[in-house]
Scaffold this motif. Sequence first.
Motif: not given
Length: 390
Positions: A8-17, A56-57, A62-68
């Motif tokens: 599970g990925l928490l944050g899809v920015g530079w490091m998330g990618r 892309e990855l 996907w979700t907008t709720d990291w707790r999920e």
Amino acid sequence: MGREIGIGLLGVGWMGRLHSTSYLRVPAHYPECPGRARLVVAADELESRARSAVDELGYERWTTDWREVIADPEVDAVSITAPNFLHRDMALAAAAAGKPFWGEKPLGRFPPETAEIAAAADEAGIVTIVGLNYRHPPAVQHARSLIVGGSLGEITHFRMQFVASYSANPRGALSWRFLRERAGLGILADLGSHAVDLAQFLLGPIVRVTATTSIVIPRRPIVAMGEGTHFSVVDEGAELGDVENEDWAAALVEFERGVKGTIELSRVLVGADARYVFEVNGTEGAVGWDFERLNELQVYSGLATGERGNARVLMGPEQPEFGRFQPGAGIPMGYDDLKVIEAKLFLESVAEGVQREPGVRELAAAARVLEAMVRSTESGTWEEVGTHSP
Ligand SMILES: NC(=O)c1ccc[n+]([C@@H]2O[C@H](COP(=O)([O-])OP(=O)(O)OC[C@H]3O[C@@H](n4cnc5c(N)ncnc54)[C@H](O)[C@@H]3O)[C@@H](O)[C@H]2O)c1
């Protein structure tokens, strides 16, 4: 085929990618790795970024709720790649769910949050790997083996700079990195966590420090979360907001082994883009490394002719890890490869249930040094590095 590990990925920015692409590259570089990532679900508060994780990855959902993500039964382990103000809640939730994490530094806004995360991970008995990637270049590993093996004689001097230009433009966006509520400390956390960890990796524990800091660019253009990174430059005329944490820091440090040295940090230095360098000098020789020349180690020692001199030593397959990425000396490895090494460390740790380094303990040890630096900026004197848990 290794054991499948649902990620599970928490944050899809530079490091998330980068975490995501690194997981996928592990089997190509480390086919024997006992864990294999399955990219299950990614969260970002920005829907477009969350969706891009599927498009892309290669994530399944996907979700907008990291707790999920943490609650998802198909997720065995998580990557924490969101801004610093979310690290504590995310790491504590992962620990409570018994899910191992690969967490980006600095893991928390301020050193006490890092300590809290380390204690929670310890108590939950989960394995962790942290994003202290500057330990992994083969040239850094080689430098350490020369130091530990005694080739440099007795160590007498240490100098380190982690100075960068990434925010040197005053029109660079006031991203989350400049706000205490969102980032916590400034350059002390951002590059300082890397620098202090690397210093301790090379020469052992730092026991005393004295430090000073400054804000060089006090106001920057305001941008919405997710709209700009710290590399973005905003057009003139935008509303300005205050920079709330330090741009620059310098410290004198004293190691337990008795050596004293210097560490300088900056994010606003014109003239050095990513100058992450160190030099360690001993009675018999010296080593120097520069991130911008990742694959080279400068080695000063006695030459076969009986003279002394600096040699530019290029890493090759005889150095650990190098051969996983390139077949011959002189063909450069890159920054992203360091994250593949980290992804491999994490997957094998999860698959085997064995804690490897660097984990939250090492990051908490660096945070204690940073905390002493902060105290020193307030007291104006030398400060002892605390030894509190974990
Ligand atoms: N190891 C390294 O070399 C290195 C390099 C860069 C960044 N980092 C660390 O990685 C972390 C992330 O930095 P970055 O450069 O990738 O930042 P970034 O701004 O590129 O990405 C952060 C992402 O988190 C998302 N986000 C914000 N709030 C969220 C929420 N509530 N739920 C889910 N997602 C949310 C943002 O929308 C954004 O997509 C930071 O802690 C930073 O210190 C480490």
